[in-house]
Write an enzyme that holds these catalytic residues in place. Sequence first.
Site, PDB file in Angstrom:
ATOM      1  N   MET A  26      21.432 -32.850 -10.547  1.00 51.03           N
ATOM      2  CA  MET A  26      20.183 -32.265 -10.041  1.00 51.03           C
ATOM      3  C   MET A  26      19.046 -32.995 -10.737  1.00 51.03           C
ATOM      4  SD  MET A  26      21.572 -28.373 -10.077  1.00 51.03           S
ATOM      5  CE  MET A  26      22.943 -28.867 -11.113  1.00 51.03           C
ATOM      6  N   PHE A  82      19.626 -22.838 -12.020  1.00 50.61           N
ATOM      7  CA  PHE A  82      20.085 -21.844 -12.991  1.00 50.61           C
ATOM      8  C   PHE A  82      21.384 -21.204 -12.525  1.00 50.61           C
ATOM      9  CE2 PHE A  82      15.530 -22.206 -13.310  1.00 50.61           C
ATOM     10  CZ  PHE A  82      15.338 -22.363 -14.674  1.00 50.61           C
ATOM     11  N   GLY A  83      22.235 -20.839 -13.488  1.00 51.20           N
ATOM     12  CA  GLY A  83      23.430 -20.061 -13.189  1.00 51.20           C
ATOM     13  C   GLY A  83      23.065 -18.589 -13.048  1.00 51.20           C
ATOM     14  N   GLY A  84      24.025 -17.812 -12.569  1.00 53.87           N
ATOM     15  CA  GLY A  84      23.865 -16.359 -12.546  1.00 53.87           C
ATOM     16  C   GLY A  84      22.951 -15.826 -11.468  1.00 53.87           C
ATOM     17  N   HIS A 107      33.193 -28.535 -13.223  1.00 60.42           N
ATOM     18  CA  HIS A 107      31.882 -28.821 -12.630  1.00 60.42           C
ATOM     19  C   HIS A 107      30.836 -28.950 -13.739  1.00 60.42           C
ATOM     20  CE1 HIS A 107      29.028 -28.590  -9.207  1.00 60.42           C
ATOM     21  NE2 HIS A 107      28.257 -27.872 -10.012  1.00 60.42           N
ATOM     22  N   SER A 130      32.030 -23.988 -13.535  1.00 61.38           N
ATOM     23  CA  SER A 130      30.831 -24.684 -13.993  1.00 61.38           C
ATOM     24  C   SER A 130      30.608 -24.384 -15.472  1.00 61.38           C
ATOM     25  CB  SER A 130      29.610 -24.223 -13.199  1.00 61.38           C
ATOM     26  OG  SER A 130      28.438 -24.618 -13.892  1.00 61.38           O
ATOM     27  N   MET A 182      20.869 -31.532 -15.199  1.00 65.48           N
ATOM     28  CA  MET A 182      19.505 -31.210 -14.730  1.00 65.48           C
ATOM     29  C   MET A 182      18.487 -31.928 -15.601  1.00 65.48           C
ATOM     30  SD  MET A 182      19.832 -27.121 -14.071  1.00 65.48           S
ATOM     31  CE  MET A 182      21.363 -26.363 -13.515  1.00 65.48           C
ATOM     32  N   MET A 208      24.677 -25.898  -1.455  1.00 64.49           N
ATOM     33  CA  MET A 208      24.148 -24.981  -2.472  1.00 64.49           C
ATOM     34  C   MET A 208      23.936 -23.605  -1.854  1.00 64.49           C
ATOM     35  SD  MET A 208      23.957 -26.564  -5.328  1.00 64.49           S
ATOM     36  CE  MET A 208      23.190 -25.200  -6.200  1.00 64.49           C
ATOM     37  N   ASP A 258      26.942 -29.553 -14.544  1.00 57.03           N
ATOM     38  CA  ASP A 258      25.590 -29.498 -13.965  1.00 57.03           C
ATOM     39  C   ASP A 258      24.613 -30.288 -14.818  1.00 57.03           C
ATOM     40  OD1 ASP A 258      25.834 -27.796 -11.611  1.00 57.03           O
ATOM     41  OD2 ASP A 258      26.436 -26.240 -13.033  1.00 57.03           O
ATOM     42  N   GLY A 271      30.402 -20.398 -12.081  1.00 62.37           N
ATOM     43  CA  GLY A 271      29.988 -20.474 -13.476  1.00 62.37           C
ATOM     44  C   GLY A 271      30.147 -19.144 -14.171  1.00 62.37           C
ATOM     45  N   SER A 272      29.215 -18.225 -13.904  1.00 61.17           N
ATOM     46  CA  SER A 272      29.255 -16.944 -14.605  1.00 61.17           C
ATOM     47  C   SER A 272      30.511 -16.140 -14.280  1.00 61.17           C
ATOM     48  CB  SER A 272      27.991 -16.141 -14.300  1.00 61.17           C
ATOM     49  OG  SER A 272      27.669 -16.193 -12.934  1.00 61.17           O
ATOM     50  N   ASP A 285      28.397 -23.959  -4.054  1.00 61.77           N
ATOM     51  CA  ASP A 285      27.961 -23.821  -5.445  1.00 61.77           C
ATOM     52  C   ASP A 285      26.814 -22.816  -5.534  1.00 61.77           C
ATOM     53  OD1 ASP A 285      27.297 -24.167  -8.100  1.00 61.77           O
ATOM     54  OD2 ASP A 285      26.579 -26.227  -7.871  1.00 61.77           O
ATOM     55  N   GLY A 286      27.079 -21.726  -6.283  1.00 60.74           N
ATOM     56  CA  GLY A 286      26.019 -20.764  -6.577  1.00 60.74           C
ATOM     57  C   GLY A 286      26.371 -19.356  -6.153  1.00 60.74           C
ATOM     58  N   HIS A 345      27.490 -32.790 -10.944  1.00 70.04           N
ATOM     59  CA  HIS A 345      26.472 -32.383  -9.965  1.00 70.04           C
ATOM     60  C   HIS A 345      25.115 -32.761 -10.528  1.00 70.04           C
ATOM     61  CE1 HIS A 345      24.408 -28.698  -7.838  1.00 70.04           C
ATOM     62  NE2 HIS A 345      24.007 -29.847  -7.350  1.00 70.04           N
TER      63      HIS A 345
HETATM   64  C1  DX5 Z   1      23.058 -24.062 -10.248  1.00 72.29           C
HETATM   65  C2  DX5 Z   1      24.278 -24.869 -10.581  1.00 72.29           C
HETATM   66  C3  DX5 Z   1      25.544 -24.112 -10.462  1.00 72.29           C
HETATM   67  C4  DX5 Z   1      25.654 -22.946 -11.416  1.00 72.29           C
HETATM   68  C5  DX5 Z   1      26.493 -21.903 -10.765  1.00 72.29           C
HETATM   69  O1  DX5 Z   1      21.981 -24.905 -10.065  1.00 72.29           O
HETATM   70  O2  DX5 Z   1      24.384 -25.996  -9.720  1.00 72.29           O
HETATM   71  O3  DX5 Z   1      26.674 -24.963 -10.593  1.00 72.29           O
HETATM   72  O4  DX5 Z   1      26.252 -23.278 -12.634  1.00 72.29           O
HETATM   73  O5  DX5 Z   1      26.479 -20.764 -11.556  1.00 72.29           O
HETATM   74  P1  DX5 Z   1      26.908 -19.353 -10.967  1.00 72.29           P
HETATM   75  O6  DX5 Z   1      28.337 -19.485 -10.504  1.00 72.29           O
HETATM   76  O7  DX5 Z   1      26.744 -18.434 -12.113  1.00 72.29           O
HETATM   77  O8  DX5 Z   1      25.989 -19.061  -9.816  1.00 72.29           O
HETATM   78 ZN    ZN Z   2      26.328 -27.123  -9.733  1.00 72.96          ZN
END
Ligand code: DX5
Ligand code: ZN
Length: 223
Positions: free
Chosen positions: A68, A143-145, A33, A5, A37, A137, A35, A197-198, A175-176, A66
Amino acid sequence: MIAPSILSADFARLGAEVDAVAGSGENRADWIHVDVMDAHFVPNLTIGLPVVESLRKSTDVPLDCHLMIDDPDRWAPGYAEAGAHNVTVHVEAAHDPVMVAKDLRAAGARAGLSLKPGTPLDDHLDTLRHYDTLLIMSVEPGFGGQSFIPDVLSKVRTARRLVDTGHLRVLVEIDGGINADTIEQAAEAGVDCFVAGSAVYGTDDPGRAVARLRERARAARQR
Ligand code: DX5
Ligand code: ZN
């Protein structure tokens, strides 16, 4: 499949960040991926169609968008027309998710349906018959992380069973909170495609992180 991501990438160097997971062999991502938003469906605001159009020209790795966002019925087909390989909308946001899937496929993309952690799978099985991808999800979107929510694995197991018995034809994506510690339980539950992502862009070598995650998932799936 591993789908890094770019939410956790350095947006000022986005082309280079994508190239870092677009090499050859095990370091190569299966999908990128993206994201999207809108600060309405989720509290955060990220990137949109112009970035997807630019990425499409700069990489040959398939883009997994994706969305959102509110009213994906109106906005999702534009991402398919921009060349996204897979476009995922949220079932909680779509007014007519069956029509969205038809529009996405007509525009040349695969259609994905995403469920937030608290959204039951069973209520949407009929809708899912019109989709190619199920994105489960494992954090609250936005948010990531964040930390992985293991309760969602029961939905993964149900989806896996329905796919394996021929009752549903979707790719199962999660995802997440996916990292080296959590990917094994997700793989054992039956996930096909892991968004990270992270765990990819928070490291010095994103390509190597992709290879490592894939290796752990593969080992867990074979157990
Ligand atoms: C969160 C996003 C994810 C996010 C995942 O709403 O849809 O795709 O980037 O990040 P990590 O892998 O850090 O949880
Ligand atoms: Zn995502």
